[in-house]
Design a protein around this motif. Structure first.
Motif: not given
Ligand SMILES: C[S@@+](CC[C@H](N)C(=O)[O-])C[C@H]1O[C@@H](n2cnc3c(N)ncnc32)[C@H](O)[C@@H]1O
Length: 233
Positions: A157-161, A191-194, A212-213, A229-231
Motif C-alpha cells: 500500500i502506498p505511503c502518505d509520507a 499528494y503524499g509528502t516527503c 515529487f514537486s 516535497g509533494m507527489k
C-alpha cells in the motif's frame, strides 16, 4: 568535527544524527516538512489512518520524536503504520546508548522502543512487526531488515509520507540512487509528502524525476536549508 564513537555509524563513517536538539530537529525537518499534524487534524473525527515510510531506521530517533509529537498533539483515534528499513541493524543495547542522551526529554519512550526492539531478531532479514499502544491510538512498526529497495518493493500500500534519513549523499550515495527514489515515488499516494535534511542537487533531481514537486525550507541547527516535497500525481 570528530564524531563521538557512540554516535558513529562505522559503515558510512557518519553520525546517526546531530546530537544537539535531535528531537526538535526531527519535528522541524521531517514532521513539519511532511505536514503530518495538519493532515491528521484535517481528517476530523473517526479513525485516522496514516502510512509512513522511512529510510533508514538507525537508532529509532525519528520514531521516538514522532510518538512524542503525537502523544502531545491531543489528536486521538490515529492508526499509524510506520514502515522502516535498516541494512545494518544495531543491538538494543547500542540503541539505548545512542538515544540515551534524550532521556530527560523522552525517557519513557526510549524505554518503550528499546523494549519492543529487543524482541527483534536482527540477524533475520525481512519484516519485523511491533505494535505500540499510545494515547493518540496505535502505531504499528514494520521494520524491514535488509536493503531499502527491497523494503520499498515489499510495500503493498502506498505511503502518505516519507522520511528520507539515510546519511548524506556524499557518505551514502546508494540510499539516494535514482532507482530507489523512483520506487519511493511509486509507493507514495497522490499528494503524499516527503522530507529530508539534504538539499543536494542529485537528491532534488531524483525526487523530481520520481514525481515529487520539491521546495527548500529554512533549516534547523547547523543546516541552512532542508527539503520537502509533494507527489503531484
Ligand atoms: C542517518 S541514520 C538514520 C537515523 C534514524 N532515522 C534515526 O533517527 O535514528 C541512516 C541509517 O540508514 C541505514 N542505511 C544506510 N543505507 C541503507 C540502505 N541502502 N538500506 C537500508 N538502510 C540503510 C544506516 O545503516 C543508518 O542506520
Amino acid at each position: 568535527m570528530k564524531i563521538p564513537p557512540y554516535l558513529l555509524n562505522e559503515h558510512y563513517d557518519d553520525r546517526y544524527f546531530d546530537v544537539v536538539n535531535a528531537i526538535e530537529e526531527a519535528k522541524h525537518i521531517f514532521f513539519n516538512g511532511t505536514g503530518i499534524i495538519d493532515i491528521l487534524t484535517a481528517k476530523g473525527p473517526g479513525t485516522k489512518e496514516f502510512r509512513i515510510g522511512e529510510t533508514g531506521f538507525g537508532a529509532g530517533r525519528l520514531l521516538i520524536a514522532l510518538i512524542d509529537l503525537l502523544d502531545r498533539s491531543g489528536i486521538t483515534d490515529i492508526a499509524i503504520t510506520y514502515n522502516s528499513v535498516e541494512l545494518h541493524p544495531i543491538t538494543s543495547e547500542r540503541m539505548a546508548s545512542i538515544i540515551g542522551g534524550f532521556r530527560k526529554e523522552v525517557g519513557p519512550l526510549i524505554d518503550l522502543l528499546v523494549r519492543a526492539y529487543s524482541s527483534v531478531e536482527i540477524s533475520k532479514p525481512g519484516w519485523h512487526r511491533m505494535q505500540l499502544d499510545r494515547p493518540f491510538g496505535i502505531l504499528t512498526l514494520n521494520l524491514w531488515i535488509g536493503e531499502a529497495l527491497e523494503m520499498v518493493n515489499a510495500l503493498t500500500i502506498p505511503c502518505d509520507a516519507w522520511f528520507l534519513d539515510g546519511h548524506g549523499p556524499k557518505k551514502n550515495p546508494d540510499i539516494w540512487r535514482p532507482e530507489l527514489l523512483m520506487a519511493i515515488g511509486e509507493k507514495t499516494r497522490t499528494y503524499g509528502t516527503c522530507a529530508t535534511f539534504t538539499v543536494a542537487g542529485a537528491v532534488r533531481r531524483g525526487l523530481v524525476a520520481a514525481g515529487f514537486s520539491v521546495e527548500q525550507m529554512p533549516g534547523f541547527g547547523g543546516k541552512k536549508a532542508v527539503l520537502k516535497g509533494m507527489k503531484l500525481k
